[in-house]
Design a protein around this motif. Sequence first.
Motif, short mmCIF file in Angstrom:
data_model
loop_
_atom_site.label_atom_id
_atom_site.label_comp_id
_atom_site.label_asym_id
_atom_site.label_seq_id
_atom_site.Cartn_x
_atom_site.Cartn_y
_atom_site.Cartn_z
N ASP A 79 -12.69 -48.65 61.67
CA ASP A 79 -13.86 -48.32 61.10
C ASP A 79 -13.14 -47.28 59.67
OD1 ASP A 79 -15.83 -49.57 61.77
OD2 ASP A 79 -16.89 -47.91 63.22
N PHE A 80 -11.90 -46.51 60.20
CA PHE A 80 -11.52 -45.66 59.43
C PHE A 80 -10.22 -45.70 58.81
CE2 PHE A 80 -14.55 -43.50 62.40
CZ PHE A 80 -15.42 -43.08 61.76
N TYR A 81 -9.56 -47.26 58.90
CA TYR A 81 -8.44 -47.35 58.53
C TYR A 81 -8.18 -47.07 56.86
CZ TYR A 81 -6.91 -50.25 62.51
OH TYR A 81 -6.29 -50.68 63.71
N ARG A 82 -9.27 -47.29 56.03
CA ARG A 82 -8.99 -47.03 54.71
C ARG A 82 -9.23 -45.57 54.35
NH1 ARG A 82 -9.83 -50.38 50.64
NH2 ARG A 82 -10.89 -49.04 49.53
N TYR A 83 -9.77 -44.70 55.12
CA TYR A 83 -10.00 -43.21 54.81
C TYR A 83 -9.03 -42.29 55.62
CZ TYR A 83 -14.22 -46.34 54.46
OH TYR A 83 -15.03 -47.40 54.06
N LYS A 84 -8.05 -42.49 55.37
CA LYS A 84 -6.97 -41.53 55.91
C LYS A 84 -7.12 -40.22 55.55
CE LYS A 84 -4.21 -45.56 56.87
NZ LYS A 84 -4.14 -45.75 58.31
N SER A 143 -6.79 -42.83 62.94
CA SER A 143 -6.79 -43.13 61.43
C SER A 143 -6.97 -41.96 60.61
CB SER A 143 -7.52 -44.27 61.17
OG SER A 143 -7.23 -45.34 61.78
N ILE A 144 -7.49 -40.93 61.04
CA ILE A 144 -8.00 -39.68 60.22
C ILE A 144 -7.53 -38.61 60.86
CG2 ILE A 144 -10.27 -40.61 59.36
CD1 ILE A 144 -11.99 -39.49 61.79
N PRO A 145 -6.10 -38.62 60.84
CA PRO A 145 -5.29 -37.24 61.39
C PRO A 145 -5.41 -36.18 60.59
CG PRO A 145 -3.75 -38.58 59.93
CD PRO A 145 -5.09 -39.36 60.00
N ASN A 146 -6.00 -36.11 59.66
CA ASN A 146 -6.36 -34.72 58.94
C ASN A 146 -7.64 -34.10 58.95
OD1 ASN A 146 -3.33 -34.55 58.06
ND2 ASN A 146 -4.04 -36.04 56.36
N ILE A 147 -8.69 -34.81 59.67
CA ILE A 147 -9.78 -34.49 59.88
C ILE A 147 -9.86 -32.84 60.23
CG2 ILE A 147 -10.16 -35.17 62.11
CD1 ILE A 147 -12.62 -35.88 59.55
N ARG A 148 -11.00 -32.26 59.90
CA ARG A 148 -11.14 -30.79 59.86
C ARG A 148 -12.45 -30.53 60.46
NH1 ARG A 148 -6.20 -31.35 57.07
NH2 ARG A 148 -5.58 -29.22 56.71
N GLU A 149 -13.37 -31.52 60.34
CA GLU A 149 -14.73 -31.33 60.85
C GLU A 149 -15.32 -32.59 61.00
OE1 GLU A 149 -18.93 -29.17 59.04
OE2 GLU A 149 -17.00 -28.40 58.78
N LEU A 150 -15.99 -32.83 62.29
CA LEU A 150 -16.49 -33.98 62.85
C LEU A 150 -17.86 -33.53 63.39
CD1 LEU A 150 -16.15 -36.91 63.48
CD2 LEU A 150 -14.98 -36.12 65.80
N HIS A 151 -18.77 -34.54 62.96
CA HIS A 151 -20.20 -34.37 63.22
C HIS A 151 -20.67 -35.50 64.08
CE1 HIS A 151 -21.56 -30.84 60.66
NE2 HIS A 151 -20.24 -31.16 60.57
#
Length: 369
Positions: A247-252, A274-282
């Motif tokens: 799902d998140f391969y494109r959205y790194k 795939s989203i190693p820099n994510i700061r906030e997750l809902h």
Amino acid sequence: MREILLLSLLALCQAKPYQRINVMGFPRLHDIMLQDARDDDDDDDNNFLFPSRGSLPPEPECPFGCQCSLRVVQCSDLGLKSMPKKIPTDALMIDLQNNKITEIRENDFKGINNIYALFLVNNKITKIHPEAFRNMDKLQLLYLSYNLLTQIPANLPKNILELRIHDNKINKVQKNAFRGMRSLHVLELSANPLANSGIELGAFDEMTAFYIRIAEARLTAVPKDLPSSLTELHLDYNKIGKVEVEDFYRYKNLLRLGLGFNQIKFVENGSLASIPNIRELHLDNNKLKSVPAGLDSLKYLQVVYLHANGINGVGVNAFCPAGQNVKKALYTGISLFANPLKYWEVQPATFRCVSGPRGVQLGNFRRRK
């Protein structure tokens, strides 16, 4: 300065019941943009915006019933059923919100080439001619929300900074709908009857965007063809049932991800890698039975919403890295209330990488009706 502008635009971008836009408040936003241009690029392309009063020409002719001042044309709340005539060709902002306009014709904006912002919010527009926005090379704010459009207008100007088209009847995003739009900061598509099958392959090709919101739609899965430049993606209030590895391969580059108020039952292992820099997750208000795997490896994650799910247990390493692994940013907020969780059984070490005692929200579980 670019950050200030983007935050200002995002504050305006949430899909809510129609509220009239204060168009005369935008000159200050223009001043920010001009300062930003000078600081970053030393670019003179925007010198046409709001010249000094001493250099202003005499007031041009104004459409009947409208108000024209400082190149801002206000024709809102007049009950107009079509575009007014004799709009000054040097207009920078045109306010046509809260009327009854049903169609934008080919020559409605003919000769108005310096326009910067166009507000068509809360009309009854069902059709926009493919050539209606031709020669609008300086248009950056286009608001088409609360109308009756069924698809994205063709041939949108390439330099648009913000496109708001939420709360229409859009059930299809055609191939190349946003082709060549490489300056887009914000795209708001919420509150449209848009399903995954309605997003054609290639709809977002050759497009750059930082913030996309497709909430209150009919999505059953995370769209996989959105621009890879995204830093914020909000898909709240849909019917997404699960999160898959691809799902998140494109959205790194994602920093914020909103998946609240869906029907997510599980998040596949490896999906969040795939989203190693994510700061906030809902992920609140879903149907999760456990804390998603992989949160402990997200070194920059600071806020995670997991309340109002079906989580009944939390492992000691669910959020924080084990062993010698280091978390780059401590959590400032973890919400776990409204879960069937016996919070007194959660080990204190579970929250060892939280910045303070107020960073965790636990509470008694109340069965949802």
